[in-house]
Enzyme design. Structure first.
Site, PDB file in Angstrom:
ATOM      1  CG  HIS A 172     -12.373  -1.409   6.473  1.00 20.72           C
ATOM      2  ND1 HIS A 172     -12.547  -0.519   5.440  1.00 20.72           N
ATOM      3  CD2 HIS A 172     -11.042  -1.528   6.660  1.00 20.72           C
ATOM      4  CE1 HIS A 172     -11.352  -0.130   5.011  1.00 20.72           C
ATOM      5  NE2 HIS A 172     -10.427  -0.722   5.727  1.00 20.72           N
TER       6      HIS A 172
ATOM      7  CB  SER B 278      -1.291   5.690   3.308  1.00 22.72           C
ATOM      8  OG  SER B 278      -2.369   5.911   2.408  1.00 22.72           O
TER       9      SER B 278
HETATM   10  O1  LIG Z   1      -7.628  -1.941   6.190  1.00 18.82           O
HETATM   11  C1  LIG Z   1      -6.712  -1.261   5.733  1.00 18.82           C
HETATM   12  C2  LIG Z   1      -6.869   0.150   5.510  1.00 18.82           C
HETATM   13  O2  LIG Z   1      -8.072   0.464   4.915  1.00 18.82           O
HETATM   14  C3  LIG Z   1      -5.682   0.862   4.949  1.00 18.82           C
HETATM   15  O3  LIG Z   1      -5.566   0.680   3.558  1.00 18.82           O
HETATM   16  P1  LIG Z   1      -4.280   1.285   2.802  1.00 18.82           P
HETATM   17  O4  LIG Z   1      -3.073   0.779   3.561  1.00 18.82           O
HETATM   18  O5  LIG Z   1      -4.351   0.766   1.421  1.00 18.82           O
HETATM   19  O6  LIG Z   1      -4.387   2.773   2.927  1.00 18.82           O
END
Ligand SMILES: O=C[C@H](O)COP(=O)(O)O
Length: 261
Positions: A100, A218
């Site tokens: 990640h 997002s």
């Molecule tokens: O692992 C998930 C991602 O980092 C996306 O995070 P988010 O949906 O809060 O932008």
């Protein structure tokens, strides 16, 4: 080839084990069983929650799968603070997130370490959700496709074709994570398509057609349906929007083709 979409909720460092029980229960209650025929739904809680989630999922035979957010490249030994793939497998995990961008940035993980973690996951029967994606400067300079295919090659080094076929790839442009900025559907499709073509080139068509490629950054109820309609986008890795169980259930239902009744 039809690939079943996967919607995975990465809770990051949110929700303690008591809250995890409540959120998982509400998610299972809010999402009728028929949606699970169309999409796979997973939660990725902090390590300290996994035993509670396992107990609940097993006791109620929930169709939800779960996994860890990271693992050690090693199998056991003097690695203070680390958690092995064997430990996650013993807790019934199906998935583990590897690479990640928050680990790459905050913990300095490079492609070589990510590659070792992918190997460790597969060694223990876990499906790695391999995250990759470019920062804003790389995208502005037009280098996003090369950057992402380079990360893909680095992470998959030394794997057999059979093992590559088991991996889930998550394209997460760093500039879209937690910012409210989503890559446009065409932008997400462009990179996911390029990743699949790279898989085809290096590992063969049979592998490329099987690997699920998710988009993350997002993702919300108002954009998930359009994203998963793209030819090469097979689901979503969802951060913030996965913390609210009713909202996440709605998002999963929309990914499956329609809102909740
Ligand atoms: O692992 C998930 C991602 O980092 C996306 O995070 P988010 O949906 O809060 O932008």
């Amino acid at each position: 080839m039809a690939r079943k979409p996967l919607i995975a909720g990465n809770w990051k460092m949110n929700l303690n084990h008591l809250e995890a029980i409540g959120v998982t229960q509400k998610l299972a209650f809010a999402l009728p069983g028929k949606y699970f025929d169309v999409v796979d739904v997973a939660v990725l809680p902090p390590f300290t929650d996994l035993r509670s989630v396992q107990t609940l999922v097993d006791a109620d035979s929930m169709p939800i799968t779960y996994g860890g957010q990271d693992l050690s490249p090693e199998d056991s030994g003097a690695f203070t603070g680390d958690v092995s793939g064997a430990m996650l497998a013993k807790l019934g995990c199906t998935w583990v997130v590897v690479g990640h961008s928050e680990r790459r940035t905050i913990h300095g993980e490079d492609d070589e370490l990510v590659n070792r973690k992918v190997h460790a996951a597969l060694r223990h029967g876990l499906t790695p959700i391999l995250c990759l994606g470019e920062g804003e400067e790389v995208r502005d300079a037009g280098g996003h496709v090369a950057h992402c295919t380079g990360q893909l090659d680095g992470a998959l080094k030394g794997l057999s074709a059979d093992d590559v076929a088991k991996v889930v790839v998550a394209y997460e442009p760093v500039w879209a994570i937690g910012t409210g900025k989503t890559a446009g559907v065409a932008d997400a499709q462009e990179v996911c398509h390029a990743l699949r073509e790279r898989l085809r080139e290096v590992h063969g068509a049979g592998v490329a057609d099987r690997v699920r490629i998710l988009y993350g950054g997002s993702v919300k109820s108002n954009n998930v349906a359009d994203l998963v309609k793209s030819d090469d986008v097979d689901g979503a890795l969802v951060g913030g929007a996965s913390l609210d169980p009713e909202g996440f259930a709605e998002l999963c239902a929309l990914a499956a083709g329609g809102p909740l009744p």
